[in-house]
Scaffold this active site. Sequence first.
Site, PDB file in Angstrom:
ATOM      1  N   GLY A 247       0.679  -1.267   0.000  1.00  0.00           N
ATOM      2  CA  GLY A 247       0.000   0.000   0.000  1.00  0.00           C
ATOM      3  C   GLY A 247       0.708   1.321   0.000  1.00  0.00           C
ATOM      4  N   GLU A 289       3.364  -6.223   2.256  1.00  0.00           N
ATOM      5  CA  GLU A 289       3.470  -6.661   0.863  1.00  0.00           C
ATOM      6  C   GLU A 289       3.573  -5.474  -0.089  1.00  0.00           C
ATOM      7  OE1 GLU A 289       0.574 -10.554   1.386  1.00  0.00           O
ATOM      8  OE2 GLU A 289      -0.278  -8.630   0.818  1.00  0.00           O
ATOM      9  N   PRO A 290       4.674  -4.753  -0.050  1.00  0.00           N
ATOM     10  CA  PRO A 290       4.797  -3.608  -0.952  1.00  0.00           C
ATOM     11  C   PRO A 290       5.031  -4.071  -2.385  1.00  0.00           C
ATOM     12  CG  PRO A 290       6.849  -3.974   0.235  1.00  0.00           C
ATOM     13  CD  PRO A 290       5.864  -4.957   0.794  1.00  0.00           C
ATOM     14  N   ARG A 292       4.056  -1.549  -5.507  1.00  0.00           N
ATOM     15  CA  ARG A 292       4.296  -0.277  -6.185  1.00  0.00           C
ATOM     16  C   ARG A 292       5.544   0.440  -5.654  1.00  0.00           C
ATOM     17  NH1 ARG A 292      -0.072   2.445  -8.337  1.00  0.00           N
ATOM     18  NH2 ARG A 292      -1.430   1.256  -6.997  1.00  0.00           N
ATOM     19  N   ARG A 329      -2.910   2.394 -17.482  1.00  0.00           N
ATOM     20  CA  ARG A 329      -3.325   2.964 -16.191  1.00  0.00           C
ATOM     21  C   ARG A 329      -4.102   4.271 -16.306  1.00  0.00           C
ATOM     22  NH1 ARG A 329      -0.462   4.293 -12.429  1.00  0.00           N
ATOM     23  NH2 ARG A 329      -1.741   3.465 -10.752  1.00  0.00           N
ATOM     24  N   TYR A 333      -7.647   4.013 -14.690  1.00  0.00           N
ATOM     25  CA  TYR A 333      -7.811   4.721 -13.410  1.00  0.00           C
ATOM     26  C   TYR A 333      -7.659   6.233 -13.502  1.00  0.00           C
ATOM     27  CZ  TYR A 333      -5.850   0.057 -12.285  1.00  0.00           C
ATOM     28  OH  TYR A 333      -5.547  -1.274 -12.240  1.00  0.00           O
ATOM     29  N   CYS A 360      -6.855   1.317 -31.660  1.00  0.00           N
ATOM     30  CA  CYS A 360      -8.148   1.751 -32.186  1.00  0.00           C
ATOM     31  C   CYS A 360      -9.109   1.897 -31.026  1.00  0.00           C
ATOM     32  CB  CYS A 360      -8.664   0.744 -33.191  1.00  0.00           C
ATOM     33  SG  CYS A 360      -7.667   0.758 -34.653  1.00  0.00           S
ATOM     34  N   GLU A 361      -8.921   2.958 -30.276  1.00  0.00           N
ATOM     35  CA  GLU A 361      -9.697   3.152 -29.049  1.00  0.00           C
ATOM     36  C   GLU A 361      -9.459   4.595 -28.602  1.00  0.00           C
ATOM     37  OE1 GLU A 361     -10.573   0.018 -27.018  1.00  0.00           O
ATOM     38  OE2 GLU A 361     -11.316   1.136 -25.310  1.00  0.00           O
ATOM     39  N   TYR A 389       2.925  -1.992 -12.329  1.00  0.00           N
ATOM     40  CA  TYR A 389       1.629  -2.151 -13.006  1.00  0.00           C
ATOM     41  C   TYR A 389       1.604  -1.600 -14.431  1.00  0.00           C
ATOM     42  CZ  TYR A 389       0.334  -3.102  -8.153  1.00  0.00           C
ATOM     43  OH  TYR A 389       0.286  -3.608  -6.872  1.00  0.00           O
TER      44      TYR A 389
HETATM   45  N1  LLP Z   1      -1.085  -7.130  -1.256  1.00  0.00           N
HETATM   46  C1  LLP Z   1      -2.307  -7.342  -1.762  1.00  0.00           C
HETATM   47  C2  LLP Z   1      -3.145  -8.370  -1.179  1.00  0.00           C
HETATM   48  C3  LLP Z   1      -2.745  -6.580  -2.848  1.00  0.00           C
HETATM   49  O1  LLP Z   1      -3.967  -6.801  -3.335  1.00  0.00           O
HETATM   50  C4  LLP Z   1      -1.913  -5.597  -3.409  1.00  0.00           C
HETATM   51  C5  LLP Z   1      -2.351  -4.803  -4.556  1.00  0.00           C
HETATM   52  C6  LLP Z   1      -0.639  -5.424  -2.860  1.00  0.00           C
HETATM   53  C7  LLP Z   1      -0.261  -6.200  -1.773  1.00  0.00           C
HETATM   54  C8  LLP Z   1       0.333  -4.422  -3.395  1.00  0.00           C
HETATM   55  O2  LLP Z   1      -0.097  -3.117  -3.234  1.00  0.00           O
HETATM   56  P1  LLP Z   1       0.924  -1.919  -3.605  1.00  0.00           P
HETATM   57  O3  LLP Z   1       2.030  -1.957  -2.584  1.00  0.00           O
HETATM   58  O4  LLP Z   1       1.437  -2.201  -4.954  1.00  0.00           O
HETATM   59  O5  LLP Z   1       0.112  -0.692  -3.522  1.00  0.00           O
HETATM   60  N2  LLP Z   1      -3.343  -2.175 -10.890  1.00  0.00           N
HETATM   61  C9  LLP Z   1      -3.512  -1.128  -9.900  1.00  0.00           C
HETATM   62  C10 LLP Z   1      -3.088  -1.569  -8.525  1.00  0.00           C
HETATM   63  C11 LLP Z   1      -3.845  -2.773  -8.042  1.00  0.00           C
HETATM   64  C12 LLP Z   1      -3.346  -3.194  -6.704  1.00  0.00           C
HETATM   65  C13 LLP Z   1      -3.972  -4.464  -6.309  1.00  0.00           C
HETATM   66  N3  LLP Z   1      -3.458  -5.018  -5.132  1.00  0.00           N
HETATM   67  C14 LLP Z   1      -2.723   0.102 -10.332  1.00  0.00           C
HETATM   68  O6  LLP Z   1      -2.136   0.065 -11.398  1.00  0.00           O
HETATM   69  O7  LLP Z   1      -2.708   1.099  -9.631  1.00  0.00           O
END
Ligand code: LLP
Length: 430
Positions: A247, A289-290, A292, A329, A333, A360-361, A389
């Site tokens: 997160g 669980e980082p 991003r 993205r 989003y 084509c979009e 991502y």
């Molecule tokens: N753990 C779980 C259970 C998750 O569902 C996610 C992300 C993470 C860890 C990693 O989160 P992060 O540290 O990357 O924020 N495709 C979207 C993001 C979807 C994230 C889904 N889950 C985007 O491009 O922003």
Amino acid sequence: MICNNIGVNEKDHLTFAGLDVCELAKKYGTPLYLMDEGKIRENCRTYKEAMGKYFKNALPAYASKAAAFKRMYEIISEEGLGIDVVSVGEIYTAMKAGFPLENAYFHSNNKTDFDVEFAIENGVGYFVVDNEEELFAIERINKGNSKKQKVLLRLTPGIDTHTYEAVNTGKVDSKFGSAIETGQAEEITRLALEMDDIELMGFHCHIGSQVFDSDTFFRGSEIMLAFAGMIKEKYGYELKELSLGGGYGVKYVESDPEIDIAANIRQVSESIKTACAKYKLAEPKIIMEPGRSIVADAGMTLYSVGTIKQIPGYKNYISIDGGMTDNPRYALYGSAYTLFVANKVSAPADFTADVVGRCCESDDIIQPAVTLPKPVRDDIIAVCTTGAYNYSMASNYNRVARPAIVMIHEGKAYQAVKRESLDDLIANDL
Ligand code: LLP
């Protein structure tokens, strides 16, 4: 600059991880993903060191959905992090990279019997169990094996992070996990404790992505530990591990805040210690669980400019040779990015245009209304902070081949993923 691995050289060319990106575009072609190995390692160490320092026992597990390919898993393994995997495809890639799967946490809200068998056979350390049906499937498939299957139960603490809806996953009505509020979390815990072939290691929650402070982690861990306290009292079960999900956010544009991850982790550790004392729990092993924040700022995408279209009285378009196939993205989003014309970084920014792809979009937009030095055909556009991502969400829509990934490390570039060829595109066509 948006990140300290980006600079400008004497030719007024953009540099990334110390190399001239125009040279890299010439050598490897465009579109091209660049990744900065040193930055990935630095980000891993930030988590590893801070979690090691502030928690009694802890493991950062890289959320590999952010960028999954063999070299990535090798780097993560060398840095001593675990991984979060969400499919047999990710497990297989990690395995082929030699990743020690005992440190893998297998997510997904819908694991098929094949998925469960594959993961058990290949020694995936942990299942993060989403629901009762999955728990029964693991118990059934693991029967007769000498080892109990370790699991965490994914619970929804009922928190809304106010981030973009699609990346907001901790609410009661989320498709992920078992809700504390509805009693389903207690029920799945009771079931797991009764099963012979399951070893309940603890609980998991994931509240949202692109989070800029620790407030959600404070609230999330407080609710999870209160729940664990209740479970201890009622069933005598002592929590061993608590995973707080992923997160922390990253800076995509100048207006995004800069986040001090180590300071945030320290604050989270304090709130966890307080909650553990309050609910009479021994401090569990903490997993984060980082995804991003490990890879986003370690990435950059290069494109060549094609058509420049000016519609007098309306708007301008800069068309590039990639688009939503390598970075969906904005289309999905509305995500913001920082862009440069990489071969004339400091020229006056005098031209406002939508930077668009060639699918084509109409929604094939990388970024709308960007003000840049007016480019001409074959100029190089760089989009920053694309390490997370982007490659992992790329598609072959319109039969567009996916770009290569070039890693840069200590001043040298090497290919980590080669560019898809036209033959790759028809490889599975019978
Ligand atoms: N753990 C779980 C259970 C998750 O569902 C996610 C992300 C993470 C860890 C990693 O989160 P992060 O540290 O990357 O924020 N495709 C979207 C993001 C979807 C994230 C889904 N889950 C985007 O491009 O922003």
